[in-house]
Design an enzyme around this catalytic site. Structure first.
Site, PDB file in Angstrom:
ATOM      1  N   ASN A  41      -2.227 -30.761-129.011  1.00 42.97           N
ATOM      2  CA  ASN A  41      -2.435 -29.377-129.434  1.00 42.97           C
ATOM      3  C   ASN A  41      -2.980 -29.272-130.858  1.00 42.97           C
ATOM      4  OD1 ASN A  41      -2.036 -27.700-127.292  1.00 42.97           O
ATOM      5  ND2 ASN A  41      -0.015 -26.989-127.898  1.00 42.97           N
TER       6      ASN A  41
ATOM      7  N   ASP B 125      -0.386 -20.370-146.664  1.00 40.98           N
ATOM      8  CA  ASP B 125       0.793 -20.943-146.020  1.00 40.98           C
ATOM      9  C   ASP B 125       0.517 -22.301-145.407  1.00 40.98           C
ATOM     10  OD1 ASP B 125       2.328 -18.843-146.760  1.00 40.98           O
ATOM     11  OD2 ASP B 125       2.506 -17.924-144.787  1.00 40.98           O
TER      12      ASP B 125
ATOM     13  N   ASP C 273       4.811 -25.757-120.931  1.00 40.10           N
ATOM     14  CA  ASP C 273       3.748 -26.498-121.605  1.00 40.10           C
ATOM     15  C   ASP C 273       4.300 -27.636-122.455  1.00 40.10           C
ATOM     16  OD1 ASP C 273       2.049 -24.700-120.439  1.00 40.10           O
ATOM     17  OD2 ASP C 273       1.735 -23.506-122.252  1.00 40.10           O
ATOM     18  N   GLY C 274       5.528 -27.492-122.922  1.00 45.58           N
ATOM     19  CA  GLY C 274       6.134 -28.534-123.747  1.00 45.58           C
ATOM     20  C   GLY C 274       6.287 -29.856-123.027  1.00 45.58           C
TER      21      GLY C 274
END
Length: 423
Positions: A264, A294, A176-177
């Site tokens: 994304n 966070d 996917d990268g």
């Protein structure tokens, strides 16, 4: 407009099909203010000063992808909303150039990369574009047999060479990268992307390489199903002229405002600090909440199955026009992920009483620090990524859910007979 003031109408670069097969463009499509959109830093002032400049339903994406590809018009479509199964890609003229993206320094991809490039160059007579650092791999540059073929390739360097009007379509080899990287190379119109599953997860890569010749030939010769994966248009505004500190230690001080196209998600987190992140989240100029935890994830529907779902968000089909806001480990049990319309504009800023700075990354890259006075403006981009489907957007997505994420996979209940029912 809310204030009743007359606004100037600007022509639009995109259009959509209507029920009678016609197109709606230009003045009928959108009204925009003459002034640039600006957001206030406080909820009190924003309600009176902020003026909305686009529809809550979001911009209609462009229907042309690269120099030669476009979406096949559907005469049955109502406005720009189509049945995902009817989205078809076609070519204005036959494609002649292709960009091949390969994961760097991955030995398992060398043979598929060489086979594909030889097929495209010698059999299909296409112009092949390859990133320069890919050919600098010793395993490729040291291959004398393949070296003669590489002299026919066109090379480019990321962030230095513009190939936006030179490439007709893209082929990704990897996980996917590689698709995320392909998206980052094009800041406006993106050519159609055909992604082969040669990585670890493969949620966005539906094609198998075993039959690549017939599959590539089919894409070149005819139309194919596509899914338009929306992107986020992100602008990082700096309060003063200062360099952007990147994770590699380099400083980029060339511009005060930097733009990104994100497929994304945008992630704002507390970085190396041990304190909670404390950032204000605005929607169309109104302060809607302060994120204490966070961090926060702002994602597209495509990104909903990535970091967002790991943080507790729902999974959304890529055809749904929406933006997802997901807190990361919030310090509040009632802070749940939400979905907002694709047309809104979000802004993220450090709270005035924040104990530390924040850090932001875009699709996991270009990580940089956000200080007091800086802001991150996020909205839906008009330039989606047209991904070629193996079957169609519906089947491909649910098949990826089942195979990659094992969605709702469990042993089935045994059949209950009439005798067992009596007990």
């Amino acid at each position: 407009m809310d204030g009743g003031e007359e606004v100037r109408v600007k022509a639009s670069p995109y259009c959509w099909s209507t029920r009678d097969g016609g197109n709606i463009t230009g003045p009928r499509l959108a009204r925009r203010s003459k002034k640039a959109r600006s957001l206030s830093t406080s909820s009190a002032s924003s309600s009176s000063e902020y003026r909305k400049t686009q529809s809550l339903h979001g911009p209609s994406p462009v229907t042309t992808f690269g120099p030669k590809a476009c979406m096949l018009q559907n005469p049955q479509a109502v406005m720009h909303i189509q049945d995902p199964a009817t989205q078809r890609l076609t070519w204005n003229t036959p494609p002649k150039s292709v960009l091949v993206i390969k994961k760097i320094r991955d030995a398992t991809l060398l043979q598929p990369f060489k086979e594909l490039c030889m097929f495209l160059t010698e059999v299909k007579n296409m112009i092949v574009y390859v990133e320069k650092k890919v050919l600098e791999d010793p395993a490729i540059s040291g291959d004398d047999n393949f070296g003669t073929l590489t002299t026919k390739f066109c090379t480019f360097r990321e962030d230095l060479d513009d190939i936006s009007n030179r490439v007709d379509f893209i082929i990704c080899l990897g996980g996917d990268g590689t698709l995320l990287y392909a998206s980052s190379l094009f800041q406006e119109s993106v050519p159609p992307v055909m992604a082969f599953h040669l990585g670890s997860l493969g949620f966005l890569t539906p094609f198998k390489f075993d039959t690549y010749q017939s599959q590539v030939t089919q894409i070149i010769e005819g139309n194919a199903a596509i899914v338009l994966r929306s992107r986020l248009k992100v602008c990082v505004h700096r309060e003063r002229e200062k360099g952007v500190i990147l994770t590699n230690g380099e400083v980029d001080g060339s511009r005060k405002a930097t733009n990104y196209q994100v497929l994304n998600e945008v992630v704002v987190d507390r970085g190396p600090s041990s304190y909670l992140s404390n950032v204000d989240l605005f929607l169309d100029g109104h302060l809607i909440t302060t994120v204490q935890g966070d961090g926060v994830i702002v994602s597209t529907p495509t990104g909903s199955t990535a970091y967002a779902v790991a943080a507790g968000a729902s999974m959304i089909h890529p055809n749904v026009p929406a933006i997802m806001i997901t807190p990361i480990c919030p310090h509040s049990l009632s802070f749940r992920p939400i979905v907002v319309p694709a047309g809104v504009e979000l802004k993220i800023m450090l709270s005035r009483d924040a104990r530390n700075t924040a850090w932001v990354s875009f699709d996991g890259r270009r990580r940089q620090e956000i200080c007091h006075g800086d802001s991150i403006a996020i909205t839906t981009s008009c330039f989606p990524v047209p991904c070629i489907c193996f079957r169609n957007p519906v089947n491909d997505w649910f098949e990826s859910l089942a195979q990659c994420l094992h969605w709702n996979v469990r042993k089935k209940q045994n059949y209950l007979s009439l005798e067992d029912d009596e007990f």
